[in-house]
Design a protein around this motif. Structure first.
Motif, PDB file in Angstrom:
ATOM      1  N   MET A  60       0.817  -1.168  -0.022  1.00 19.26           N
ATOM      2  CA  MET A  60      -0.001  -0.025   0.007  1.00 19.26           C
ATOM      3  C   MET A  60       0.889   1.272   0.158  1.00 19.26           C
ATOM      4  O   MET A  60       1.874   1.371   0.938  1.00 19.26           O
ATOM      5  CB  MET A  60      -0.857  -0.146   1.113  1.00 19.26           C
ATOM      6  CG  MET A  60      -1.666   1.285   1.693  1.00 19.26           C
ATOM      7  SD  MET A  60      -3.083   1.454   0.577  1.00 19.26           S
ATOM      8  CE  MET A  60      -4.057  -0.026   0.449  1.00 19.26           C
ATOM      9  N   ALA A  61       0.725   2.248  -1.056  1.00 21.53           N
ATOM     10  CA  ALA A  61       1.535   3.308  -1.054  1.00 21.53           C
ATOM     11  C   ALA A  61       0.653   4.478  -0.317  1.00 21.53           C
ATOM     12  O   ALA A  61      -0.775   4.644  -0.592  1.00 21.53           O
ATOM     13  CB  ALA A  61       1.774   3.512  -2.412  1.00 21.53           C
ATOM     14  N   GLU A  62       1.317   5.160   0.377  1.00 22.65           N
ATOM     15  CA  GLU A  62       0.757   6.468   1.157  1.00 22.65           C
ATOM     16  C   GLU A  62       1.822   7.490   1.210  1.00 22.65           C
ATOM     17  O   GLU A  62       3.047   7.171   1.439  1.00 22.65           O
ATOM     18  CB  GLU A  62       0.443   5.997   2.528  1.00 22.65           C
ATOM     19  CG  GLU A  62       0.022   6.922   3.406  1.00 22.65           C
ATOM     20  CD  GLU A  62      -0.294   6.325   4.986  1.00 22.65           C
ATOM     21  OE1 GLU A  62      -1.425   6.408   5.430  1.00 22.65           O
ATOM     22  OE2 GLU A  62       0.619   6.054   5.583  1.00 22.65           O
ATOM     23  N   TYR A  63       1.329   8.787   0.982  1.00 24.68           N
ATOM     24  CA  TYR A  63       2.362   9.926   1.261  1.00 24.68           C
ATOM     25  C   TYR A  63       1.457  11.023   2.122  1.00 24.68           C
ATOM     26  O   TYR A  63       0.299  10.974   1.907  1.00 24.68           O
ATOM     27  CB  TYR A  63       3.043  10.354   0.150  1.00 24.68           C
ATOM     28  CG  TYR A  63       2.135  11.147  -1.058  1.00 24.68           C
ATOM     29  CD1 TYR A  63       1.909  12.598  -0.766  1.00 24.68           C
ATOM     30  CD2 TYR A  63       1.159  10.441  -1.913  1.00 24.68           C
ATOM     31  CE1 TYR A  63       1.043  13.295  -1.700  1.00 24.68           C
ATOM     32  CE2 TYR A  63       0.565  11.360  -2.822  1.00 24.68           C
ATOM     33  CZ  TYR A  63       0.383  12.772  -2.873  1.00 24.68           C
ATOM     34  OH  TYR A  63      -0.337  13.461  -3.617  1.00 24.68           O
ATOM     35  N   TRP A  64       2.339  11.722   2.825  1.00 27.40           N
ATOM     36  CA  TRP A  64       1.807  12.934   3.628  1.00 27.40           C
ATOM     37  C   TRP A  64       2.441  14.302   3.288  1.00 27.40           C
ATOM     38  O   TRP A  64       3.484  14.227   2.788  1.00 27.40           O
ATOM     39  CB  TRP A  64       2.385  12.595   5.073  1.00 27.40           C
ATOM     40  CG  TRP A  64       1.665  11.383   5.502  1.00 27.40           C
ATOM     41  CD1 TRP A  64       1.381  10.327   5.272  1.00 27.40           C
ATOM     42  CD2 TRP A  64       2.026  10.912   7.140  1.00 27.40           C
ATOM     43  NE1 TRP A  64       0.925   9.338   6.132  1.00 27.40           N
ATOM     44  CE2 TRP A  64       1.353   9.607   7.163  1.00 27.40           C
ATOM     45  CE3 TRP A  64       2.624  11.659   8.256  1.00 27.40           C
ATOM     46  CZ2 TRP A  64       1.349   9.146   8.633  1.00 27.40           C
ATOM     47  CZ3 TRP A  64       2.542  10.938   9.588  1.00 27.40           C
ATOM     48  CH2 TRP A  64       2.064  10.013   9.784  1.00 27.40           C
ATOM     49  N   GLU A 105      -6.845   1.906  -6.352  1.00 27.05           N
ATOM     50  CA  GLU A 105      -7.152   1.687  -7.649  1.00 27.05           C
ATOM     51  C   GLU A 105      -6.235   2.648  -8.696  1.00 27.05           C
ATOM     52  O   GLU A 105      -6.819   3.080  -9.591  1.00 27.05           O
ATOM     53  CB  GLU A 105      -8.473   1.937  -7.981  1.00 27.05           C
ATOM     54  CG  GLU A 105      -9.550   0.880  -6.978  1.00 27.05           C
ATOM     55  CD  GLU A 105     -11.041   1.328  -7.099  1.00 27.05           C
ATOM     56  OE1 GLU A 105     -11.300   1.975  -8.116  1.00 27.05           O
ATOM     57  OE2 GLU A 105     -11.629   0.749  -6.300  1.00 27.05           O
ATOM     58  N   GLY A 106      -5.170   2.544  -8.694  1.00 27.45           N
ATOM     59  CA  GLY A 106      -4.157   3.219  -9.421  1.00 27.45           C
ATOM     60  C   GLY A 106      -4.064   4.549  -9.252  1.00 27.45           C
ATOM     61  O   GLY A 106      -3.311   5.192  -9.949  1.00 27.45           O
TER      62      GLY A 106
END
Length: 75
Positions: free
Chosen positions: A1-5, A21-22
């Motif tokens: 899972m990609a996440e950024y802040w 979903e991309g």
């Protein structure tokens, strides 16, 4: 899972985005100001900690106790 802040200390804002979903979609803290990471299971923080900088003696017991219960946004 990609996440950024994106954290802005000048304006004291925090924006969170999670790959779904991309595409990156905005993720939000709950009504109590707690953000739960989608990328790191079990990691959470109170947004106020970013700006208030409370002493570790206040934060550590809460962290060790575990995350607060999730707030149901439909209530």
């Amino acid at each position: 899972m990609a996440e950024y802040w994106i954290l802005d200390p000048v304006n004291q804002t925090a924006d969170f985005f999670v790959l779904t979903e991309g595409r990156f979609a905005r993720a939000r803290a709950d009504s109590e100001g707690v953000y739960r990471s989608a990328a790191v299971p079990g990691f959470w923080l109170r947004l106020a900690w970013l700006w208030e900088r409370p002493p570790l003696s206040k934060v550590l017991p809460e962290l060790l106790a575990g995350p607060p219960p999730e707030i149901d946004p439909t209530r």
